[in-house]
Design an enzyme around this catalytic site. Structure first.
Site, PDB file in Angstrom:
ATOM      1  N   SER A  57      -1.076   3.737   9.434  1.00 51.04           N
ATOM      2  CA  SER A  57      -1.244   5.142   9.780  1.00 51.04           C
ATOM      3  C   SER A  57      -2.444   5.780   9.088  1.00 51.04           C
ATOM      4  CB  SER A  57       0.032   5.917   9.443  1.00 51.04           C
ATOM      5  OG  SER A  57       1.084   5.470  10.263  1.00 51.04           O
ATOM      6  N   PHE A  58      -2.798   5.286   7.907  1.00 49.83           N
ATOM      7  CA  PHE A  58      -3.943   5.823   7.182  1.00 49.83           C
ATOM      8  C   PHE A  58      -5.235   5.655   7.980  1.00 49.83           C
ATOM      9  CE2 PHE A  58      -7.322   5.707   3.984  1.00 49.83           C
ATOM     10  CZ  PHE A  58      -7.033   6.839   3.240  1.00 49.83           C
ATOM     11  N   VAL A  80       3.894   5.365  12.112  1.00 47.83           N
ATOM     12  CA  VAL A  80       5.156   5.649  11.436  1.00 47.83           C
ATOM     13  C   VAL A  80       4.982   5.330   9.957  1.00 47.83           C
ATOM     14  CG1 VAL A  80       6.141   3.367  11.964  1.00 47.83           C
ATOM     15  CG2 VAL A  80       7.652   5.271  11.388  1.00 47.83           C
ATOM     16  N   GLY A  85      10.054   4.256  -2.471  1.00 55.05           N
ATOM     17  CA  GLY A  85      10.368   4.720  -3.813  1.00 55.05           C
ATOM     18  C   GLY A  85       9.183   5.214  -4.606  1.00 55.05           C
ATOM     19  N   THR A  86       7.999   5.302  -3.978  1.00 55.88           N
ATOM     20  CA  THR A  86       6.799   5.753  -4.691  1.00 55.88           C
ATOM     21  C   THR A  86       6.168   6.925  -3.945  1.00 55.88           C
ATOM     22  OG1 THR A  86       5.250   4.348  -3.478  1.00 55.88           O
ATOM     23  CG2 THR A  86       6.376   3.352  -5.384  1.00 55.88           C
ATOM     24  N   HIS A  88       3.464   6.987  -2.508  1.00 57.80           N
ATOM     25  CA  HIS A  88       2.605   6.465  -1.444  1.00 57.80           C
ATOM     26  C   HIS A  88       2.893   7.169  -0.113  1.00 57.80           C
ATOM     27  CE1 HIS A  88       0.258   3.467   0.730  1.00 57.80           C
ATOM     28  NE2 HIS A  88       1.272   3.343   1.580  1.00 57.80           N
ATOM     29  N   PHE A 113      -0.203  14.196  18.536  1.00 56.14           N
ATOM     30  CA  PHE A 113       0.295  13.817  17.207  1.00 56.14           C
ATOM     31  C   PHE A 113       1.612  13.063  17.339  1.00 56.14           C
ATOM     32  CE2 PHE A 113       2.436  14.748  13.135  1.00 56.14           C
ATOM     33  CZ  PHE A 113       1.475  14.261  12.269  1.00 56.14           C
TER      34      PHE A 113
END
Length: 156
Positions: A57-58, A80, A85-86, A88, A113
């Protein structure tokens, strides 16, 4: 539930050059999103949309921008990001969202979008446009891009 009250947008995509830029992470979800977008475009008369896959996605904004600058009438961005847990998740969601908005405003080309930002995979699957899904965000993103292209054409 999200999706309550979502408009059903009809549009005419015949004669439009439309690019669908889709990330590759979460293959099942992405296949559903891409399928929904392509079905919607076909129903709206877009005979041959361009489909390109990017790693994640980036990478959506830079490729969406390239298609917008190449003269496409609309871009559908699909991806998606599932919370982990970070932090990120927060960085990727913000960068992709801001980047896609910048592409649209900088180029004047509508960007549908279709970036899912979900807490877990179940939420993503529920929005992916699969047979078991309650929503089809790929279809919605394609419809929004085509409808916005029509509005822009009427202004210009």
């Amino acid at each position: 539930m999200s999706g309550q009250g979502a408009p059903r947008v009809a549009g005419d995509a015949s004669g439009l050059r439309v690019a669908v830029v889709a990330s590759s992470w979460h293959e099942t979800v992405m296949d559903g999103l891409v399928g929904g977008a392509l079905r919607a475009l076909a129903e709206m008369g877009c005979a041959e949309p361009t489909l390109v896959r990017v790693p994640g996605s980036f990478e959506l904004p830079v490729v969406a921008g390239a298609y917008a600058e190449a003269g496409y009438d609309a871009v559908v961005a699909l991806g998606v990001v599932v919370r982990g847990g970070t932090p990120h998740f927060d960085y990727v969601c913000a960068a992709a969202t801001d980047g896609l908005a910048q592409v649209a405003t900088r180029t004047g080309v509508p960007v549908g979008f279709g970036l899912l930002t979900c807490d877990d995979e179940a939420q993503a699957l529920d929005r992916a446009g699969l047979a078991s899904s309650r929503e089809d965000k790929g279809r919605e993103a394609a419809e929004a891009a085509v409808a916005t292209a029509a509005v822009l054409a009427s202004v210009r």
